[in-house]
Design an enzyme around this catalytic site. Structure first.
Site, short mmCIF file in Angstrom:
data_model
loop_
_atom_site.label_atom_id
_atom_site.label_comp_id
_atom_site.label_asym_id
_atom_site.label_seq_id
_atom_site.Cartn_x
_atom_site.Cartn_y
_atom_site.Cartn_z
N SER A 1 93.31 23.18 9.53
CA SER A 1 93.80 22.42 10.39
C SER A 1 93.59 21.10 10.26
O SER A 1 92.38 20.70 9.96
CB SER A 1 93.50 23.02 11.74
OG SER A 1 94.28 22.14 12.72
N LYS B 1 101.82 23.86 13.70
CA LYS B 1 102.36 25.05 12.69
C LYS B 1 101.11 25.83 12.38
O LYS B 1 101.18 27.06 12.28
CB LYS B 1 103.10 24.26 11.63
CG LYS B 1 104.63 24.46 12.10
CD LYS B 1 105.34 23.86 10.70
CE LYS B 1 106.81 23.87 10.77
NZ LYS B 1 107.30 23.37 9.62
N GLY C 1 98.49 38.73 10.14
CA GLY C 1 99.62 39.81 9.67
C GLY C 1 98.79 40.36 8.27
O GLY C 1 98.72 41.27 7.88
N TYR D 1 97.24 19.97 19.43
CA TYR D 1 95.91 20.61 18.50
C TYR D 1 95.47 21.53 19.66
O TYR D 1 95.20 22.75 19.52
CB TYR D 1 94.89 19.57 18.34
CG TYR D 1 93.62 19.93 17.60
CD1 TYR D 1 93.71 20.68 16.47
CD2 TYR D 1 92.47 20.17 18.25
CE1 TYR D 1 92.41 21.09 15.79
CE2 TYR D 1 91.34 20.67 17.75
CZ TYR D 1 91.09 20.74 16.60
OH TYR D 1 90.14 21.18 15.80
N TYR E 1 96.30 40.68 18.70
CA TYR E 1 96.15 41.54 17.63
C TYR E 1 94.73 42.37 17.64
O TYR E 1 95.03 43.58 17.33
CB TYR E 1 96.17 40.76 16.39
CG TYR E 1 97.67 40.35 15.85
CD1 TYR E 1 98.38 39.61 16.14
CD2 TYR E 1 97.70 40.97 14.50
CE1 TYR E 1 99.51 39.41 15.70
CE2 TYR E 1 99.00 40.67 13.97
CZ TYR E 1 99.84 39.92 14.50
OH TYR E 1 101.00 39.96 13.78
N THR F 1 81.15 18.44 15.17
CA THR F 1 80.30 18.96 14.07
C THR F 1 80.17 17.55 13.13
O THR F 1 81.31 17.12 12.96
CB THR F 1 80.61 20.23 13.38
OG1 THR F 1 80.59 21.12 14.48
CG2 THR F 1 79.69 20.51 12.37
#
Ligand code: UDP
Length: 319
Positions: free
Chosen positions: A76, A92, A103, A146, A160, A176
């Site tokens: 990202s 995205k 998945g 974001y 999930y 960080t």
């Protein structure tokens, strides 16, 4: 030999994770689309038998041949100026990218850890921030692409877990710093250090009274590893509670670099959180983790890293 897929492998956190897992004897598959990552961060791993690199965008689909034990989703853009430049890609990779990797984890029966962020707390009304706090985020503000992508990431990861019984982990990463941060990524540590090295004034946004709490890379990586190896499915903050104002931080950098730079003030970007400090009670209790590296020690190491860059790189990376 355990196989781990690390997305965002050519980025700051991803490349350090690759090093860490290689050292521990894992087979590491690094993946990155290189829009913000840099192959230089992992080129030292290319000759190794236990490392392979896939130049690929996880937001499209992800296929990996063979078994997989762990997936770490760290791809990202991660700096406010990147979200402004590439907002759609940012949305995205946090949403479609996460969906694709969940998945894949299901298909491979792999454990998956996703990189969430203190940004899920937005401009927090609770201080310090513990994991129970729901946050204060503007969905349509400049940082929303974001923040909301990461909030969706957490939501779908939990779905999930509860719906498919997937073995999931969620880390909420606080600011960080360390080697391999992009000098021109706009974040405050490389920004101030680059300015000090080029002999420019340090640019403090707003009046500098906003606070952040900075975590050294080695502490962050160890916290992430401990969480991965735990059996805890709810989000865990990993960060250093040592809070400072940005103005104090600028003065600290000037002192550390031994330069006589001045501070100039620029407007505070929209939705810039006014305060941020992790409550790490959960990480302490569940992971037995707390940061070990003091800011003065960590900043010294990072400054040495930036000093080691060539003057060409320093000027090339000037925004
Ligand atoms: N900041 C600053 N000068 C800079 C870059 C950043 O004063 O040149 C400030 C910024 O406004 C924010 C803090 O430093 O309040 C941390 O910014 P960064 O982009 O590193 O991280 P984030 O805002 O995502 O925590």
């Amino acid at each position: 030999m355990k196989r781990v897929l690390i997305t965002g492998a050519a980025g700051f956190l991803g490349s350090h994770l690759c090093d860490y897992f290689i050292k521990l004897g894992f087979q590491v598959i690094g993946m990155d689309n290189l829009i913000t990552g840099n192959l230089k961060n992992i080129e030292h791993l290319f000759p190794l038998e236990h490392f392979e690199f896939h130049h690929h965008d996880v937001s499209t689909f992800v296929h990996i041949a063979g078994d997989l034990d762990y997936i770490l989703h760290f791809a990202s853009p991660a700096s406010p100026i990147d979200y402004l430049k590439i907002p759609i890609e940012t949305l995205k990779v946090g949403s479609l990218g996460t969906l694709n990797l969940l998945g894949l984890a299901k298909e491979k029966n792999a454990r998956i850890l996703v990189a969430s962020t203190s940004e899920v707390y937005g401009d927090p009304l609770v201080h310090p921030q513990n994991e129970e706090y729901y946050g204060n985020v503007s969905p349509i503000g400049p940082r929303g692409v974001y923040d909301e992508a990461k909030r969706f990431m957490e939501s779908i990861t939990m779905a999930y877990h509860t719906h498919h019984g997937l073995d999931t982990r969620i880390v909420r990463i606080f600011n960080t710093y360390g080697s391999r941060m992009r000098l021109n990524d706009g974040r405050v540590v490389p920004a101030f250090m680059g300015q000090a090295l080029r002999g420019e004034d340090l640019t403090v946004f707003g009046d500098g009274s906003q606070t952040r709490s900075f975590t050294y890379i080695d502490d962050q990586i160890e916290g992430i590893y401990r969480l991965l190896m735990s059996n805890y499915h709810l989000p865990v903050n990993i960060g250093n509670p040592d809070e400072t104002t940005i103005l104090e931080f600028a003065e600290e950098i000037i002192k550390l670099t031994g330069t006589d730079q001045k501070i100039t003030f620029k407007p505070l970007p929209k939705d810039d959180p006014l305060q941020r400090q992790p409550d790490i009670s959960r990480a302490k209790e569940i992971l037995g983790w707390e940061p070990k590296v003091h800011r003065s020690e960590g900043l010294k190491k990072v400054y040495e890293y930036f000093q080691s860059l060539s003057s060409e790189e320093l000027s090339k990376n000037h925004r």
